[in-house]
Design an enzyme around this catalytic site. Structure first.
Site, PDB file in Angstrom:
ATOM      1  N   LYS A 160     -11.136  -1.115   7.246  1.00 34.42           N
ATOM      2  CA  LYS A 160     -10.255  -1.087   6.937  1.00 34.42           C
ATOM      3  C   LYS A 160     -10.255  -0.712   8.766  1.00 34.42           C
ATOM      4  O   LYS A 160     -10.727   0.444   9.580  1.00 34.42           O
ATOM      5  CB  LYS A 160      -8.993  -0.470   6.627  1.00 34.42           C
ATOM      6  N   GLU A 202       0.806  -0.821   0.074  1.00 36.90           N
ATOM      7  CA  GLU A 202       0.117   0.051  -0.202  1.00 36.90           C
ATOM      8  C   GLU A 202       0.613   1.436  -0.733  1.00 36.90           C
ATOM      9  O   GLU A 202       1.440   1.737   0.945  1.00 36.90           O
ATOM     10  CB  GLU A 202      -0.883  -0.039   1.312  1.00 36.90           C
TER      11      GLU A 202
END
Length: 224
Positions: A142, A51
């Protein structure tokens, strides 16, 4: 219909890669070179999920370089993090990002990700936020920051929303990663302690820490 099916298949392929990786390295850096070096060390250490945050200068160029560099490795999945709005999300997607991560849920970002059939992983802290994210087509939520809750909260969130896929980020460490997976998360985001040696330019140590994370995850899965 055929084209739509192809894009939906692409989305599912990316989601399966995220799940298979289990570990998503949140890569930051003071400049493009540092981010590229850190990513190389992390991937050499065995972590397949990257990421790349938009706090990195020229983030879209870094993403584009990473996608090209690792396109031959079907297990590696490159996404964009710290995406605050739909405009940035589209820039990341055009650069080749395979998924988008935000610190908060943003409906317009969800819409642009759905348009391109790219998974969107928004940061959520409450049941209401998670419900709204699911309603907007989010596949993985998340849990951020994970340190505000701890692994025990996963069961509480999944009680009313058993279909919820959770990725905790912030507060995940070598000491508690097993607890998170035992609690039922689909994958975890790791960053701070993984990248700590980077401040001294010690990318070999970053690689070693990545290797340790991978060994622990393999042990968790073998025992499970």
């Amino acid at each position: 219909m055929l084209l739509k099916g192809m894009y939906e298949m692409k989305r599912m392929t990316i989601l399966n890669k995220l799940k298979k990786s289990g570990l998503i390295a949140v890569v930051r850096g003071k400049d493009k070179a540092e981010a590229l070096n850190a990513t190389a060390a992390i991937i050499e250490g065995g972590i397949k999920g990257i990421e790349l945050t938009f706090t990195v200068p020229e983030a879209e160029e870094v993403i584009e370089e990473l996608v090209k560099k690792y396109e031959a490795n079907s297990d590696i999945v490159i996404g964009a993090g710290t995406v605050l709005d739909a405009i940035t999300a589209r820039i990341a997607i055009m650069a080749g990002a395979e998924y988008i991560v935000s610190p908060t849920f943003d409906l317009e970002t969800a819409k642009i990700c759905n348009l391109y059939q790219i998974p969107y992983l928004p940061g959520c802290m409450t049941i209401t936020e998670m419900k709204n994210a699911l309603r907007a087509g989010v596949d993985i939520v998340k849990l951020f920051p994970g340190s505000a809750f701890g692994p025990s909260i996963v069961k509480a969130f999944k009680a009313p929303l058993p279909q919820l896929n959770i990725m905790p980020t912030g507060g995940v460490s070598l000491d508690n990663i097993a607890d998170w997976f035992e609690a039922g998360v689909i994958c975890v985001g790791v960053g701070g302690n993984l990248l700590a040696p980077m401040s001294e330019g010690n990318f070999d140590e970053v690689k070693k820490i990545a290797e340790t994370y991978v060994r622990i995850l393999e042990k968790i899965r073998n025992e499970g």
